[in-house]
Design an enzyme around this catalytic site. Structure first.
Site, PDB file in Angstrom:
ATOM      1  N   THR A   1     -45.288 158.831  20.284  1.00  0.00           N
ATOM      2  CA  THR A   1     -44.334 159.764  20.882  1.00  0.00           C
ATOM      3  C   THR A   1     -43.318 160.234  19.836  1.00  0.00           C
ATOM      4  O   THR A   1     -43.056 161.443  19.700  1.00  0.00           O
ATOM      5  CB  THR A   1     -43.612 159.089  22.071  1.00  0.00           C
ATOM      6  OG1 THR A   1     -44.579 158.394  22.871  1.00  0.00           O
ATOM      7  CG2 THR A   1     -42.888 160.099  22.916  1.00  0.00           C
TER       8      THR A   1
ATOM      9  N   CYS B   1     -45.176 154.834  16.428  1.00  0.00           N
ATOM     10  CA  CYS B   1     -45.025 155.302  17.803  1.00  0.00           C
ATOM     11  C   CYS B   1     -45.596 156.712  17.880  1.00  0.00           C
ATOM     12  O   CYS B   1     -45.149 157.604  17.131  1.00  0.00           O
ATOM     13  CB  CYS B   1     -43.534 155.311  18.133  1.00  0.00           C
ATOM     14  SG  CYS B   1     -43.139 156.031  19.734  1.00  0.00           S
TER      15      CYS B   1
ATOM     16  N   CYS C   1     -51.100 155.354  22.623  1.00  0.00           N
ATOM     17  CA  CYS C   1     -49.745 154.785  22.622  1.00  0.00           C
ATOM     18  C   CYS C   1     -49.885 153.386  22.053  1.00  0.00           C
ATOM     19  O   CYS C   1     -50.786 152.639  22.467  1.00  0.00           O
ATOM     20  CB  CYS C   1     -49.192 154.735  24.048  1.00  0.00           C
ATOM     21  SG  CYS C   1     -47.671 153.762  24.212  1.00  0.00           S
ATOM     22  N   THR C   2     -49.016 153.056  21.106  1.00  0.00           N
ATOM     23  CA  THR C   2     -49.194 151.770  20.411  1.00  0.00           C
ATOM     24  C   THR C   2     -48.992 150.577  21.348  1.00  0.00           C
ATOM     25  O   THR C   2     -49.504 149.489  21.089  1.00  0.00           O
ATOM     26  CB  THR C   2     -48.258 151.674  19.191  1.00  0.00           C
ATOM     27  OG1 THR C   2     -46.911 151.968  19.590  1.00  0.00           O
ATOM     28  CG2 THR C   2     -48.678 152.648  18.119  1.00  0.00           C
ATOM     29  N   HIS C   3     -48.252 150.766  22.437  1.00  0.00           N
ATOM     30  CA  HIS C   3     -48.086 149.677  23.414  1.00  0.00           C
ATOM     31  C   HIS C   3     -49.423 149.291  24.062  1.00  0.00           C
ATOM     32  O   HIS C   3     -49.623 148.139  24.443  1.00  0.00           O
ATOM     33  CB  HIS C   3     -47.148 150.113  24.551  1.00  0.00           C
ATOM     34  CG  HIS C   3     -45.691 150.030  24.226  1.00  0.00           C
ATOM     35  ND1 HIS C   3     -45.069 150.884  23.352  1.00  0.00           N
ATOM     36  CD2 HIS C   3     -44.717 149.201  24.671  1.00  0.00           C
ATOM     37  CE1 HIS C   3     -43.784 150.580  23.290  1.00  0.00           C
ATOM     38  NE2 HIS C   3     -43.543 149.565  24.086  1.00  0.00           N
TER      39      HIS C   3
ATOM     40  N   TYR D   1     -39.646 155.865  25.170  1.00  0.00           N
ATOM     41  CA  TYR D   1     -39.416 157.202  24.599  1.00  0.00           C
ATOM     42  C   TYR D   1     -40.227 158.256  25.350  1.00  0.00           C
ATOM     43  O   TYR D   1     -39.809 159.398  25.472  1.00  0.00           O
ATOM     44  CB  TYR D   1     -39.872 157.226  23.141  1.00  0.00           C
ATOM     45  CG  TYR D   1     -38.927 156.651  22.117  1.00  0.00           C
ATOM     46  CD1 TYR D   1     -37.716 156.065  22.466  1.00  0.00           C
ATOM     47  CD2 TYR D   1     -39.277 156.698  20.757  1.00  0.00           C
ATOM     48  CE1 TYR D   1     -36.879 155.531  21.486  1.00  0.00           C
ATOM     49  CE2 TYR D   1     -38.441 156.176  19.781  1.00  0.00           C
ATOM     50  CZ  TYR D   1     -37.242 155.590  20.154  1.00  0.00           C
ATOM     51  OH  TYR D   1     -36.429 155.080  19.175  1.00  0.00           O
ATOM     52  N   GLY D   2     -41.415 157.854  25.796  1.00  0.00           N
ATOM     53  CA  GLY D   2     -42.363 158.824  26.359  1.00  0.00           C
ATOM     54  C   GLY D   2     -41.864 159.551  27.591  1.00  0.00           C
ATOM     55  O   GLY D   2     -42.442 160.556  27.999  1.00  0.00           O
TER      56      GLY D   2
HETATM   57  N1  DGL Z   1     -45.309 153.039  21.721  1.00  0.00           N
HETATM   58  C1  DGL Z   1     -44.953 154.389  21.854  1.00  0.00           C
HETATM   59  C2  DGL Z   1     -46.101 155.335  21.594  1.00  0.00           C
HETATM   60  O1  DGL Z   1     -46.974 155.000  20.820  1.00  0.00           O
HETATM   61  C3  DGL Z   1     -44.027 154.857  22.909  1.00  0.00           C
HETATM   62  C4  DGL Z   1     -44.026 154.256  24.247  1.00  0.00           C
HETATM   63  C5  DGL Z   1     -42.796 154.716  24.965  1.00  0.00           C
HETATM   64  O2  DGL Z   1     -41.721 154.269  24.561  1.00  0.00           O
HETATM   65  O3  DGL Z   1     -42.912 155.545  25.869  1.00  0.00           O
HETATM   66  O4  DGL Z   1     -46.147 156.427  22.121  1.00  0.00           O
END
Ligand code: DGL
Length: 285
Positions: free
Chosen positions: A78, A76, A198-200, A44-45
């Site tokens: 974002t 998320c 970012c949660t990732h 998404y970012g």
């Molecule tokens: N995990 C997401 C976040 O916390 C978004 C990462 C992505 O899709 O760019 O921002």
């Protein structure tokens, strides 16, 4: 406490929100959860605000209509930055929790008053983040770094045929971005606190730790988000009082590669593959 067994909906662009789900399950062991990973549309970012907003609304509607959720956690940063405001106005009675980079907790922890923030381009470029940054400046310096490509590489690291190349790419990106931010450590002028915005990124914290050294505090948001979810459920009178059957506790769905979600759920949360399914075609596009 009630007998309200409706699940809590949780979503992210992909697997990053699993880090929030883990904290939610720990904080709320008597609740049911439905998790949607929008892997087909990650990251998404690096997408437009209109696109992120459209996906966030489609997922929220789906969770309400098909799973009758009693609360929604936008796991998320974002999607929260772009869409939480509109989600709140479309669903005014739904308890809704978003995640945002933990700048305030970092400020409380930092001794050097030099704080690093890593997040997606979408998050750091958002008005919501600009307002958050303004509200916490308080004499501290924030070194903000957008990490293009990192969330995607973390997604790819769960796909067996891409894992090795993705892992190498992650190492390269983490080195590049942390070097660009300056010196880390506990001496004056050094960054002593790093916000994972970012949660990732929670899933690469061991690699990050190796790069920034043992003195730097890494700050993420899973636990405070889980506590806030509990508070909202309690205030709404929706907290479930007793354990639910194991088979009912958790369902995970993906818009993308089922094997990738299964691998991530197993690797990071120790979950069996049968909990993961594909979303219906109506939510895929
Ligand atoms: N995990 C997401 C976040 O916390 C978004 C990462 C992505 O899709 O760019 O921002």
């Amino acid at each position: 406490m009630t007998t309200d067994q409706r699940p809590i909906g949780v979503f992210d662009s992909g697997i990053g929100g699993l880090s929030v789900l883990q904290a939610l399950q720990k904080e709320l062991p008597h609740e049911r959860f439905v998790y949607i990973a929008d892997n087909a549309h990650a990251p998404y970012g690096e997408k437009s605000e209109a696109f992120i907003s459209q996906r966030s609304h489609a997922i929220a509607e789906h969770l309400l209509a098909q799973h009758h959720i009693k609360a929604l956690v936008v796991a998320c940063n974002t999607a929260t930055a772009v869409a939480i405001h509109e989600l709140r106005s479309r669903h005014p009675t739904l308890p809704l929790v978003g995640v945002e980079p933990a700048l305030k907790p970092a400020l409380a922890l930092s001794q050097t008053r030099r704080i690093g923030v890593i997040a997606t381009r979408g998050t750091v470029g958002s008005d919501k983040f600009a307002r958050l940054l303004d509200s916490v400046q308080d004499g501290a310096q924030f070194v903000v770094q957008a990490c293009n490509g990192l969330a995607l590489a973390i997604e790819q690291s769960t796909l067996p045929d891409q894992a090795a190349a993705a892992q190498e790419h992650i190492t390269h990106l983490l080195k590049t971005y942390t070097q660009a931010m300056g010196r880390f450590g506990s001496a004056p002028g050094e960054i002593d606190t790093l916000v994972l915005g970012c949660t990732h990124y929670v899933f690469v914290q061991n690699e990050l730790r190796a790069l920034v050294g043992p003195d730097v505090q890494l700050v993420s948001t899973g636990e405070p988000v889980a506590r806030q979810t509990r508070r909202l459920l309690a205030a709404a009178g929706f907290l479930h009082a007793s354990p639910v059957a194991e088979t009912q506790r958790l369902h995970l769905f993906t818009t993308g590669d089922l094997k990738g979600l299964q691998a991530a759920a197993k690797r990071w949360l120790g979950l069996p593959p049968h909990l993961c399914q594909a979303v219906p075609a109506s939510l895929q596009t």
